[in-house]
Design an enzyme around this catalytic site. Structure first.
Site, PDB file in Angstrom:
ATOM      1  N   CYS A 230       6.690  50.320  16.599  1.00  0.00           N
ATOM      2  CA  CYS A 230       6.289  51.356  15.718  1.00  0.00           C
ATOM      3  C   CYS A 230       7.071  53.024  16.507  1.00  0.00           C
ATOM      4  O   CYS A 230       6.891  52.817  17.556  1.00  0.00           O
ATOM      5  CB  CYS A 230       5.214  51.880  16.194  1.00  0.00           C
ATOM      6  SG  CYS A 230       4.409  53.808  15.785  1.00  0.00           S
ATOM      7  N   ASP A 358     -17.462  35.711  -1.599  1.00  0.00           N
ATOM      8  CA  ASP A 358     -17.070  36.418  -2.081  1.00  0.00           C
ATOM      9  C   ASP A 358     -15.301  36.563  -3.009  1.00  0.00           C
ATOM     10  O   ASP A 358     -14.756  35.985  -2.185  1.00  0.00           O
ATOM     11  CB  ASP A 358     -16.743  37.808  -1.586  1.00  0.00           C
ATOM     12  CG  ASP A 358     -16.213  39.585  -2.443  1.00  0.00           C
ATOM     13  OD1 ASP A 358     -15.484  39.249  -3.017  1.00  0.00           O
ATOM     14  OD2 ASP A 358     -15.470  40.618  -0.757  1.00  0.00           O
TER      15      ASP A 358
END
Length: 449
Positions: A230, A358
């Site tokens: 990061c 799903d």
């Protein structure tokens, strides 16, 4: 062992004997009966074993199989759960199968695949030496929810065995996202030079868990796995204890690579399976298995249920690949794209409880890539055949080029009539079971598992 333990084990073993003798099956039912009679029985069954648990959304079965073969080179008294019965009752059944009233002095080892949500129920009674975290990708949304929910289930399960070492994929940012009570070591890839990149926009888990800015990468292996950092807060990939440093060869059937300066080969294709081998290597080294023994273990490993499993039907070679989420499917597509010969493609979609009800995940998978492959025929099948048919049409496959074969029995006939010798099958879990059952009925394989 208490009287209750002993009685439950006796009933469980008798049940298992009856099911296997007269019905040729029953991998989890004996465990369910035993657990009902004594909820603590798993502790008694496993107390003489040094246990390794493998968990995560993808790669559990093959990592377990590879690790079993690796550890078997040094520890012949070893058990595993090869049928994929990876919930509590299946784990109990595995120990029942190998339980003996006769004591021996050999070191006993168990390498167990455990469902992510079941880990907390298993580690309540089993205290493993190590727990492997393979990865966490979006999987069965109806059951698990998002990836951070799944990871919390894994962390909670490991915490019940605080002395267990977590051996996790260091290339997955999620595994470095929170502190754990368990000590951790990491395995990962270091095979590419540093660059500068970000993950594809349709990728989960690419926000920094510390400051929520977008993660950057020095390199990406696939999805959100790689050498991440990061630039905003300094969060980065942890130091790797076990490193894969070179891929010498990778095709649709095998891979050769280097780990910690040693060359290895596995007879199964796909970059994702190198991660599985790296995890197995890591456990091997923790158990003092030598690199030469690990090489032998890798060579001894056979293809397992639905993992590039090859089945011959007359003159056709059917390769069955289990697919259940977008990342896994994309990796399988990347693997079969490496096949130098023309092939037929069959996609079988079910949506039962074991698959995940799903099916929206198919819209996040890169089916568009199949239009660039050397595919001579595409067939769709399964209980949700219309869903996969529409998805492939949107991906660019003309409707007139799609062969629709809803029934599994008819699908076997279509295999025989395919225009190519090679057929790659992409199937969800219960679809693989149904396919194998029909193949067994037609005497192409033995049994349904």
């Amino acid at each position: 062992m208490s009287i209750r333990n002993a009685f439950a084990i006796m009933v469980g073993k008798t049940t298992r004997w009856g099911l296997h003798t007269f019905f040729k099956g029953g991998s989890s039912y004996p465990g369910m009966i035993t657990q009902k009679l004594d909820p603590t029985v798993l502790g008694a069954l496993s107390k003489d074993y040094e246990v390794v648990i493998v968990t995560g959304t993808n790669g559990k079965t093959l990592t377990t199989a590879l690790t079993y073969q690796v550890l078997k080179q040094k520890y012949p008294d070893i058990i595993t759960n090869p049928t994929g019965a990876n919930m509590l009752q299946g784990i109990i059944s595995t120990f029942l199968q190998h339980h003996s009233y006769t004591k021996n002095d050999k070191k006993k080892v168990a390498i167990l695949e455990v469902d992510e949500a079941s880990l907390v129920h298993v580690t309540k009674y089993v205290k493993p030496k190590a727990i492997v975290f393979t990865n966490v990708f979006r999987d069965q949304m109806d059951r698990y929810g998002e990836i951070y929910t799944t990871y919390q289930l894994m962390v909670d399960g490991a915490a019940l065995a605080p002395d267990a070492l977590i051996v996790s994929n260091g290339d997955a940012p999620i595994f470095n996202s929170k502190e754990t009570v368990n000590k951790r070591v990491y395995f990962g890839f270091d095979h590419l030079p540093d660059g500068e990149m970000q993950a594809h926009y349709n990728t989960d888990g690419v926000l920094c868990p510390q400051c929520h800015h977008i993660l950057h990468y020095k390199f990406i292996s696939y999805s959100n796995l790689g050498k991440y950092y990061c630039p905003h807060c300094g969060f980065k990939r942890p130091e790797l204890t076990y490193r894969m440093t070179d891929i010498m060869k990778m095709d649709h059937q095998s891979s050769r690579f280097v780990i910690d300066g040693e060359p290895f080969e596995i007879m199964i294709g796909g970059q994702y399976n190198i991660y599985n081998a790296l995890a197995a290597y890591s456990i091997g080294r923790i158990f003092d298995v030598t690199p030469d023994e690990i090489r032998t273990g890798f060579q001894s490993a056979k293809r397992v249920f639905g993992r590039q499993e090859i089945i011959n039907i007359d003159d056709k070679e059917i390769t069955v690949n289990l697919v259940k989420n977008p990342v896994g499917l994309n990796q399988v597509l990347d693997m079969i794209a490496r096949d130098p010969e023309p092939f037929s493609l069959v996609s079988i979609l079910n949506a039962n409880a074991a698959d995940g009800t799903d099916v929206s995940w198919i819209w996040d998978a890169d089916y568009e890539s199949i239009t660039d492959m050397n595919i001579k025929q595409i067939t769709v099948s399964g209980e949700r055949v219309e869903d996969i048919k529409i998805r492939l049409e949107v991906a660019g496959v003309p409707e007139e080029d799609l062969q629709v074969v809803p029934g599994i029995a008819d699908l076997i006939t279509s295999f025989k009539n395919a225009p190519t010798k090679k057929i790659h099958v992409l199937a969800t879990y219960t679809a693989v079971l149904q396919l194998r059952k029909e193949l067994a009925n037609q005497h192409y394989i033995e049994g349904g598992m």
